[in-house]
Enzyme design. Structure first.
Site, PDB file in Angstrom:
ATOM      1  N   SER A 108      13.135  43.773 -49.457  1.00 29.70           N
ATOM      2  CA  SER A 108      14.222  43.958 -50.415  1.00 29.70           C
ATOM      3  C   SER A 108      15.484  44.336 -49.663  1.00 29.70           C
ATOM      4  O   SER A 108      15.430  44.963 -48.608  1.00 29.70           O
ATOM      5  CB  SER A 108      13.865  45.063 -51.409  1.00 29.70           C
ATOM      6  N   SER A 109      16.624  43.990 -50.232  1.00 30.68           N
ATOM      7  CA  SER A 109      17.883  44.345 -49.585  1.00 30.68           C
ATOM      8  C   SER A 109      18.150  45.844 -49.604  1.00 30.68           C
ATOM      9  O   SER A 109      19.007  46.336 -48.861  1.00 30.68           O
ATOM     10  CB  SER A 109      19.052  43.610 -50.262  1.00 30.68           C
ATOM     11  N   CYS A 110      17.403  46.605 -50.424  1.00 30.03           N
ATOM     12  CA  CYS A 110      17.624  48.052 -50.475  1.00 30.03           C
ATOM     13  C   CYS A 110      17.079  48.765 -49.242  1.00 30.03           C
ATOM     14  O   CYS A 110      17.234  49.974 -49.103  1.00 30.03           O
ATOM     15  CB  CYS A 110      17.018  48.648 -51.738  1.00 30.03           C
ATOM     16  N   TYR A 137      11.023  53.786 -52.374  1.00 36.71           N
ATOM     17  CA  TYR A 137      10.725  52.349 -52.383  1.00 36.71           C
ATOM     18  C   TYR A 137      11.196  51.699 -51.095  1.00 36.71           C
ATOM     19  O   TYR A 137      10.478  50.895 -50.482  1.00 36.71           O
ATOM     20  CB  TYR A 137      11.411  51.699 -53.598  1.00 36.71           C
ATOM     21  N   LYS A 141       9.054  49.682 -48.135  1.00 32.50           N
ATOM     22  CA  LYS A 141       9.345  48.312 -47.719  1.00 32.50           C
ATOM     23  C   LYS A 141       9.660  48.232 -46.225  1.00 32.50           C
ATOM     24  O   LYS A 141       9.248  47.291 -45.529  1.00 32.50           O
ATOM     25  CB  LYS A 141      10.500  47.745 -48.544  1.00 32.50           C
ATOM     26  N   HIS A 180      15.960  46.045 -63.608  1.00 27.14           N
ATOM     27  CA  HIS A 180      17.157  46.074 -62.784  1.00 27.14           C
ATOM     28  C   HIS A 180      18.383  45.812 -63.658  1.00 27.14           C
ATOM     29  O   HIS A 180      18.273  45.470 -64.833  1.00 27.14           O
ATOM     30  CB  HIS A 180      17.054  45.039 -61.662  1.00 27.14           C
TER      31      HIS A 180
END
Length: 312
Positions: A108-110, A137, A141, A180
């Protein structure tokens, strides 16, 4: 990949996983393993091992994860870090043990720092502090990415990680508590329109900027990478996005227009904004010959059409 290869898509009923399954089927892949979470509990190591021993998949797409928006992440931080760590650890280890030809892990980009330089390059990973609202989270990841990297180094596996930007599309979750921002707002506008409300409330200031990728484009990118590239050519992880972003205020106006809501917007500045900006640098992916093709307007219209069919 050969059309008769056995491909296990973990998380096949989720937003990303279901799009990948649809794309594989459209391309003529005939042996897909798509168990639901009730059929295969990825949190249980022995269950996962037994599944791999019985099915012997050639390829694995690890799209299974516990995902959600800011509120859900804030309310369930332990669930987010524990479940994601267990799911990915069990599947990655089993993929190594049973000699999977290639594994594609969806990150994920987070994972990138809250104040990473924009647009965010792959090398910005672990160069700064994370956004607190989804830190558990993100840490899970990041652990998955580094686990793939470690297995590649120690065991010579072919594990590749993709970092998609914010996804949306059919089969998304539209629950205001867990969804989201895009699907949550889409539902808000739809229901406000039906009720004839005077306004819709949006969390935060509206100033943060976000990039959105239609899920069918993600599926196309994942299969393109599975077919043509491995980690030895492009590194263990690669960004997937559109290369363009917009503010949450601009997104809300776009959704308002597509839904046809006639009321006004109100921004609740007491609610968190999250990361100020999160735009991915997708130059590496573009250099490999892949670009997203679905415009945000078209993607939202397709998503809204699907959403309305589920409410009829």
């Amino acid at each position: 990949m050969l059309k008769q290869d056995t491909i296990f898509v973990a998380g096949a009923n989720g937003l990303a996983g279901s799009a990948i399954v649809r794309k594989l089927q459209a391309l003529g892949y005939t042996h897909l393993l798509t168990p639901s979470s009730k059929q295969l509990n990825l949190l249980e190591k022995q269950t996962v091992v037994d599944f791999f021993a019985a099915e012997q998949p050639d390829y694995v797409v690890l799209a299974a994860a516990k995902v959600g928006g800011i509120l859900s992440n804030m309310l369930q931080p332990a669930d987010y870090i524990y479940q994601n760590l267990m799911i990915q650890s069990n599947v990655i280890e089993a993929s190594y043990r049973y000699q999977v030809k290639k594994l594609l892990f969806l990150g994920s980009s987070c994972i990138y720092p809250k104040y990473a330089p924009q647009p965010i390059k792959e090398q910005h990973l672990l160069t700064g502090a994370l956004e607190l609202t989804n830190e558990p989270y993100a840490i899970a990841k990041i652990s998955g990415i580094k686990m793939c990297e470690a297995y590649n180094k120690q065991y010579g596996t072919n594990f590749l990680c993709v970092m998609p930007t914010n996804l949306y599309g059919p089969f998304d979750r539209f629950d205001p508590t867990h969804a989201h921002v895009l699907p949550a707002l889409l539902r808000k506008f739809h229901e406000a329109k039906l009720r004839g409300d005077e306004y819709v409330e949006v969390w935060g200031s509206g100033t943060p900027r976000r990039e959105f990728l239609f899920v069918d484009d993600l599926a196309d990118a994942c299969i393109y990478l599975l077919q043509h590239y491995d980690h030895r050519e492009i590194g263990t992880w690669i960004n997937i996005g559109t290369g363009t972003d917009l503010s949450i205020h601009e997104l809300a106006l776009k959704l308002k227009g597509i839904v046809g809501f006639a009321g006004e917007l109100r921004f609740d500045r007491s609610k968190p904004d999250g990361t100020p900006r999160k735009l991915l640098d997708v130059s590496k992916l573009h250099s490999l010959g892949w670009k997203a093709t679905t415009s945000l307007d078209d993607g939202i219209k397709q998503t809204y059409d699907w959403f309305k069919t589920t409410r009829s």
